[in-house]
Design an enzyme around this catalytic site. Structure first.
Site, PDB file in Angstrom:
ATOM      1  N   ASP A  67      -9.579  -7.937  -4.381  1.00 21.92           N
ATOM      2  CA  ASP A  67      -9.686  -7.271  -5.688  1.00 21.92           C
ATOM      3  C   ASP A  67      -9.746  -8.279  -6.832  1.00 21.92           C
ATOM      4  O   ASP A  67      -9.544  -9.478  -6.635  1.00 21.92           O
ATOM      5  CB  ASP A  67      -8.501  -6.308  -5.885  1.00 21.92           C
ATOM      6  CG  ASP A  67      -7.152  -6.949  -5.588  1.00 21.92           C
ATOM      7  OD1 ASP A  67      -7.084  -8.189  -5.456  1.00 21.92           O
ATOM      8  OD2 ASP A  67      -6.156  -6.219  -5.501  1.00 21.92           O
ATOM      9  N   ASN A 136       4.921   0.239  -5.307  1.00 25.67           N
ATOM     10  CA  ASN A 136       4.531   1.648  -5.204  1.00 25.67           C
ATOM     11  C   ASN A 136       3.701   1.920  -3.953  1.00 25.67           C
ATOM     12  O   ASN A 136       3.101   2.977  -3.820  1.00 25.67           O
ATOM     13  CB  ASN A 136       3.761   2.085  -6.461  1.00 25.67           C
ATOM     14  CG  ASN A 136       2.454   1.314  -6.649  1.00 25.67           C
ATOM     15  OD1 ASN A 136       2.089   0.477  -5.827  1.00 25.67           O
ATOM     16  ND2 ASN A 136       1.742   1.598  -7.727  1.00 25.67           N
ATOM     17  N   HIS A 138       0.971   0.300  -3.019  1.00 31.09           N
ATOM     18  CA  HIS A 138      -0.478   0.037  -3.092  1.00 31.09           C
ATOM     19  C   HIS A 138      -0.874  -1.125  -2.197  1.00 31.09           C
ATOM     20  O   HIS A 138      -0.078  -2.006  -1.896  1.00 31.09           O
ATOM     21  CB  HIS A 138      -0.953  -0.160  -4.544  1.00 31.09           C
ATOM     22  CG  HIS A 138      -0.595  -1.455  -5.174  1.00 31.09           C
ATOM     23  ND1 HIS A 138      -0.648  -1.657  -6.540  1.00 31.09           N
ATOM     24  CD2 HIS A 138      -0.181  -2.640  -4.665  1.00 31.09           C
ATOM     25  CE1 HIS A 138      -0.301  -2.904  -6.810  1.00 31.09           C
ATOM     26  NE2 HIS A 138      -0.016  -3.509  -5.705  1.00 31.09           N
ATOM     27  N   GLU A 143      -4.130   2.499  -5.636  1.00 30.84           N
ATOM     28  CA  GLU A 143      -2.854   3.008  -6.138  1.00 30.84           C
ATOM     29  C   GLU A 143      -2.561   4.391  -5.557  1.00 30.84           C
ATOM     30  O   GLU A 143      -3.489   5.100  -5.155  1.00 30.84           O
ATOM     31  CB  GLU A 143      -2.932   3.119  -7.668  1.00 30.84           C
ATOM     32  CG  GLU A 143      -3.266   1.809  -8.382  1.00 30.84           C
ATOM     33  CD  GLU A 143      -2.057   0.884  -8.542  1.00 30.84           C
ATOM     34  OE1 GLU A 143      -1.092   0.993  -7.765  1.00 30.84           O
ATOM     35  OE2 GLU A 143      -2.084   0.043  -9.454  1.00 30.84           O
TER      36      GLU A 143
END
Ligand code: PGA
Length: 239
Positions: A67, A136, A138, A143
């Site tokens: 990414d 979280n 991800h 996400e």
């Protein structure tokens, strides 16, 4: 999923580096799927040491990163291109023209994502994909959401990720709010996956990932669909 619990970050980084090195030794022209973030830094240090000691050779290796922030210039010291140069590429005998990171400056980000997806298919699939995990859950910038994307795409960063990454920027408002990221399908196309997690802040996410359910509120749980995933974590990340 196979889980390796290590005493500490040092041991975790060494185990991860050994697994990547084994892939490189088996095929010197392999494709490495790489990740940024603080977690893999120790692993990259070990790989640099192994390269300097002549144990592994990067000269024929191709890399595809997960990414990149958007928009961000490659020479911005918070860009993932800059991170990879600083933490690995500048210190090993790799041909930088064969290191790929999504284009944070693309005029048309959707087009850049489609081109990146095609590139990963063309040079890949990755022989091994290295992942970190967000607090979280991800992976890459996939996400938590009601539905997860299959292919490389433009995404908004959640508040939680912006807060977690603000430590690297002058202020929270400097964190880019978008990113280009491989999708879950792109990640799962790798032949082998290792996912690294250290520290108590990751424990909840790791637990959810290991719960054996496909839960879009923990994108890392999608790794349960892959036949060759190794979770490498320290004791604090396991509850
Ligand atoms: P970190 O990030 O390694 O900096 O904790 C991991 C991630 O968000 O994937």
């Amino acid at each position: 999923m196979k889980t390796i619990i290590c005493k500490n970050y040092e041991e975790m980084s060494a185990r991860a580096a050994e697994i990547v090195a084994d892939v490189m030794k088996a095929d010197p022209a392999c494709v490495l799927g790489l990740a940024t973030g603080s977690t893999p830094v120790g692993m990259y240090k070990k790989l640099i040491d192994m390269n300097k000691a002549g144990e592994i050779d990067f000269s024929k290796v191709t890399t595809v990163n997960l990414d990149e922030y958007y928009p961000i210039a490659p020479d911005n010291d918070q860009s993932y291109r800059y991170f990879m140069n600083e933490n690995l590429f500048n210190h090993v005998n790799i041909d930088k023209t064969k290191t790929y990171v999504p284009d944070g400056m693309a005029a048309d980000p959707d087009e850049a994502c489609a081109a990146y997806e095609a590139l990963v298919k063309k040079v890949g699939p990755a022989d091994i994909q290295v992942l970190g995990i967000g607090q979280n859950g991800h992976i890459g910038f996939n996400e938590p959401a009601d539905a997860l994307e299959v292919a490389t795409h433009v995404t908004g960063l959640t508040e939680s990720t912006i807060k977690a990454n603000a430590r690297f920027f002058a202020s929270e408002s400097d964190v880019p709010t978008k990113a280009l990221t491989m999708g879950i399908g792109t990640i799962l196309s790798a032949k082998k996956i290792i996912i690294l997690a250290n520290g108590a802040a990751k424990a909840e996410a790791v637990k959810k990932m290991l719960a054996g359910k496909l839960d879009t509120s923990c994108p890392a749980s999608m790794l349960n669909l892959h036949a060759d995933v190794t979770v490498i974590c320290d004791e604090a990340a396991v509850i």
